[in-house]
Design a protein around this motif. Sequence first.
Motif, PDB file in Angstrom:
ATOM      1  N   TRP A 176       0.829  -1.197   0.000  1.00 24.41           N
ATOM      2  CA  TRP A 176       0.000   0.000   0.000  1.00 24.41           C
ATOM      3  C   TRP A 176       0.866   1.252   0.000  1.00 24.41           C
ATOM      4  O   TRP A 176       0.555   2.232  -0.681  1.00 24.41           O
ATOM      5  CB  TRP A 176      -0.914   0.030   1.224  1.00 24.41           C
ATOM      6  CG  TRP A 176      -2.150  -0.799   1.049  1.00 24.41           C
ATOM      7  CD1 TRP A 176      -2.367  -2.043   1.534  1.00 24.41           C
ATOM      8  CD2 TRP A 176      -3.315  -0.444   0.318  1.00 24.41           C
ATOM      9  NE1 TRP A 176      -3.600  -2.497   1.172  1.00 24.41           N
ATOM     10  CE2 TRP A 176      -4.207  -1.526   0.412  1.00 24.41           C
ATOM     11  CE3 TRP A 176      -3.699   0.667  -0.415  1.00 24.41           C
ATOM     12  CZ2 TRP A 176      -5.449  -1.524  -0.185  1.00 24.41           C
ATOM     13  CZ3 TRP A 176      -4.943   0.671  -1.007  1.00 24.41           C
ATOM     14  CH2 TRP A 176      -5.801  -0.416  -0.893  1.00 24.41           C
ATOM     15  N   GLN A 177       1.944   1.233   0.760  1.00 27.57           N
ATOM     16  CA  GLN A 177       2.814   2.394   0.832  1.00 27.57           C
ATOM     17  C   GLN A 177       3.415   2.714  -0.532  1.00 27.57           C
ATOM     18  O   GLN A 177       3.518   3.870  -0.926  1.00 27.57           O
ATOM     19  CB  GLN A 177       3.919   2.189   1.883  1.00 27.57           C
ATOM     20  CG  GLN A 177       4.685   3.458   2.195  1.00 27.57           C
ATOM     21  CD  GLN A 177       3.788   4.572   2.735  1.00 27.57           C
ATOM     22  OE1 GLN A 177       3.030   4.366   3.666  1.00 27.57           O
ATOM     23  NE2 GLN A 177       3.856   5.742   2.134  1.00 27.57           N
ATOM     24  N   ARG A 178       3.801   1.669  -1.305  1.00 28.67           N
ATOM     25  CA  ARG A 178       4.339   1.899  -2.660  1.00 28.67           C
ATOM     26  C   ARG A 178       3.287   2.578  -3.537  1.00 28.67           C
ATOM     27  O   ARG A 178       3.593   3.505  -4.281  1.00 28.67           O
ATOM     28  CB  ARG A 178       4.774   0.570  -3.285  1.00 28.67           C
ATOM     29  CG  ARG A 178       6.143   0.103  -2.830  1.00 28.67           C
ATOM     30  CD  ARG A 178       6.691  -1.006  -3.735  1.00 28.67           C
ATOM     31  NE  ARG A 178       5.752  -2.101  -3.960  1.00 28.67           N
ATOM     32  CZ  ARG A 178       5.726  -3.230  -3.254  1.00 28.67           C
ATOM     33  NH1 ARG A 178       6.584  -3.421  -2.292  1.00 28.67           N
ATOM     34  NH2 ARG A 178       4.851  -4.169  -3.530  1.00 28.67           N
ATOM     35  N   ASP A 184       2.910   6.188  -2.488  1.00 26.77           N
ATOM     36  CA  ASP A 184       4.063   6.975  -2.932  1.00 26.77           C
ATOM     37  C   ASP A 184       3.963   7.287  -4.426  1.00 26.77           C
ATOM     38  O   ASP A 184       4.294   8.390  -4.861  1.00 26.77           O
ATOM     39  CB  ASP A 184       5.368   6.242  -2.627  1.00 26.77           C
ATOM     40  CG  ASP A 184       5.648   6.167  -1.131  1.00 26.77           C
ATOM     41  OD1 ASP A 184       5.046   6.968  -0.372  1.00 26.77           O
ATOM     42  OD2 ASP A 184       6.458   5.302  -0.728  1.00 26.77           O
ATOM     43  N   GLN A 185       3.487   6.333  -5.208  1.00 25.74           N
ATOM     44  CA  GLN A 185       3.340   6.546  -6.658  1.00 25.74           C
ATOM     45  C   GLN A 185       2.257   7.588  -6.947  1.00 25.74           C
ATOM     46  O   GLN A 185       2.382   8.384  -7.873  1.00 25.74           O
ATOM     47  CB  GLN A 185       2.975   5.239  -7.362  1.00 25.74           C
ATOM     48  CG  GLN A 185       4.099   4.248  -7.453  1.00 25.74           C
ATOM     49  CD  GLN A 185       3.625   2.919  -8.050  1.00 25.74           C
ATOM     50  OE1 GLN A 185       2.447   2.744  -8.366  1.00 25.74           O
ATOM     51  NE2 GLN A 185       4.560   1.978  -8.188  1.00 25.74           N
ATOM     52  N   ALA A 186       1.201   7.564  -6.160  1.00 22.29           N
ATOM     53  CA  ALA A 186       0.086   8.489  -6.390  1.00 22.29           C
ATOM     54  C   ALA A 186       0.461   9.917  -6.034  1.00 22.29           C
ATOM     55  O   ALA A 186      -0.084  10.870  -6.583  1.00 22.29           O
ATOM     56  CB  ALA A 186      -1.133   8.055  -5.590  1.00 22.29           C
ATOM     57  N   GLY A 187       1.377  10.082  -5.116  1.00 25.31           N
ATOM     58  CA  GLY A 187       1.772  11.420  -4.707  1.00 25.31           C
ATOM     59  C   GLY A 187       0.810  11.963  -3.663  1.00 25.31           C
ATOM     60  O   GLY A 187      -0.163  11.305  -3.272  1.00 25.31           O
ATOM     61  N   PRO A 188       1.065  13.189  -3.228  1.00 29.84           N
ATOM     62  CA  PRO A 188       0.199  13.772  -2.200  1.00 29.84           C
ATOM     63  C   PRO A 188      -1.187  14.085  -2.762  1.00 29.84           C
ATOM     64  O   PRO A 188      -1.338  14.346  -3.953  1.00 29.84           O
ATOM     65  CB  PRO A 188       0.937  15.047  -1.796  1.00 29.84           C
ATOM     66  CG  PRO A 188       1.756  15.407  -2.986  1.00 29.84           C
ATOM     67  CD  PRO A 188       2.131  14.104  -3.638  1.00 29.84           C
ATOM     68  N   PRO A 189      -2.198  14.072  -1.911  1.00 30.34           N
ATOM     69  CA  PRO A 189      -3.545  14.408  -2.393  1.00 30.34           C
ATOM     70  C   PRO A 189      -3.597  15.874  -2.794  1.00 30.34           C
ATOM     71  O   PRO A 189      -2.878  16.704  -2.252  1.00 30.34           O
ATOM     72  CB  PRO A 189      -4.446  14.129  -1.177  1.00 30.34           C
ATOM     73  CG  PRO A 189      -3.539  14.189  -0.003  1.00 30.34           C
ATOM     74  CD  PRO A 189      -2.171  13.792  -0.488  1.00 30.34           C
ATOM     75  N   PRO A 190      -4.441  16.189  -3.778  1.00 30.09           N
ATOM     76  CA  PRO A 190      -4.544  17.589  -4.202  1.00 30.09           C
ATOM     77  C   PRO A 190      -5.161  18.432  -3.085  1.00 30.09           C
ATOM     78  O   PRO A 190      -5.964  17.949  -2.289  1.00 30.09           O
ATOM     79  CB  PRO A 190      -5.469  17.541  -5.424  1.00 30.09           C
ATOM     80  CG  PRO A 190      -6.264  16.280  -5.235  1.00 30.09           C
ATOM     81  CD  PRO A 190      -5.358  15.328  -4.505  1.00 30.09           C
ATOM     82  N   ALA A 191      -4.763  19.678  -3.041  1.00 30.32           N
ATOM     83  CA  ALA A 191      -5.323  20.597  -2.050  1.00 30.32           C
ATOM     84  C   ALA A 191      -6.770  20.908  -2.419  1.00 30.32           C
ATOM     85  O   ALA A 191      -7.086  21.082  -3.597  1.00 30.32           O
ATOM     86  CB  ALA A 191      -4.508  21.883  -2.006  1.00 30.32           C
ATOM     87  N   PRO A 192      -7.649  20.958  -1.437  1.00 33.20           N
ATOM     88  CA  PRO A 192      -9.044  21.289  -1.755  1.00 33.20           C
ATOM     89  C   PRO A 192      -9.131  22.734  -2.218  1.00 33.20           C
ATOM     90  O   PRO A 192      -8.366  23.579  -1.775  1.00 33.20           O
ATOM     91  CB  PRO A 192      -9.771  21.085  -0.429  1.00 33.20           C
ATOM     92  CG  PRO A 192      -8.716  21.221   0.612  1.00 33.20           C
ATOM     93  CD  PRO A 192      -7.434  20.761  -0.016  1.00 33.20           C
ATOM     94  N   PRO A 193     -10.071  23.031  -3.130  1.00 36.76           N
ATOM     95  CA  PRO A 193     -10.222  24.416  -3.578  1.00 36.76           C
ATOM     96  C   PRO A 193     -10.729  25.284  -2.424  1.00 36.76           C
ATOM     97  O   PRO A 193     -11.522  24.841  -1.605  1.00 36.76           O
ATOM     98  CB  PRO A 193     -11.251  24.329  -4.702  1.00 36.76           C
ATOM     99  CG  PRO A 193     -12.000  23.063  -4.434  1.00 36.76           C
ATOM    100  CD  PRO A 193     -11.032  22.138  -3.749  1.00 36.76           C
ATOM    101  N   LEU A 194     -10.255  26.504  -2.377  1.00 38.58           N
ATOM    102  CA  LEU A 194     -10.690  27.431  -1.349  1.00 38.58           C
ATOM    103  C   LEU A 194     -11.829  28.281  -1.888  1.00 38.58           C
ATOM    104  O   LEU A 194     -11.829  28.669  -3.050  1.00 38.58           O
ATOM    105  CB  LEU A 194      -9.524  28.328  -0.922  1.00 38.58           C
ATOM    106  CG  LEU A 194      -8.346  27.601  -0.291  1.00 38.58           C
ATOM    107  CD1 LEU A 194      -7.239  28.595   0.022  1.00 38.58           C
ATOM    108  CD2 LEU A 194      -8.765  26.882   0.975  1.00 38.58           C
TER     109      LEU A 194
END
Length: 157
Positions: free
Chosen positions: A10-12, A15-25
């Motif tokens: 799961w960690q791999r 890591d491949q997916a990258g950080p989640p996108p920031a929610p729109p403000l």
Amino acid sequence: MGTAAHPESWQRLLDQAGPPPAPPLHLASTSTSPSTSPSPSTSTGGGDLHHTPKPWNDAAGAAHSLRTDTDTARSGLITAHSGIDGIDTGAAGLLSVAALKTVLTSWEERLAAVRDECGSLEPKLREVARTMGGTDHAVRSSIAGYADPVPADEKGR
């Protein structure tokens, strides 16, 4: 916030997916949707979040009515059970009279507690309506300068 421990597989993937996108403000004071929000300098405000004291005052009115109705019901219950001792009716010493007195006392206490709670709640609800109205006005006044900023003079001040 700390990182959670995940199994290696799961960690791999994470890591491949990258950080989640920031929610729109999106500011509550703007009337546009997050996907079409203008830049802060072009926002005209307006908003879709409005405070009104009506629900708070309606709730205070309901608390007042419930307090009055509960007190009336309690008085009626007491009146309806006058003479319960059985002296006048020849029922003195019956177990049902003792049970009825216990139930009557219990209901008197419950109705008195409801009456008192409603009496306490009504002014608090009215105060919320007043306070929120004052807060709305203060916030509106404090941000008014940001909505229509004073233009700079020739020297950029």
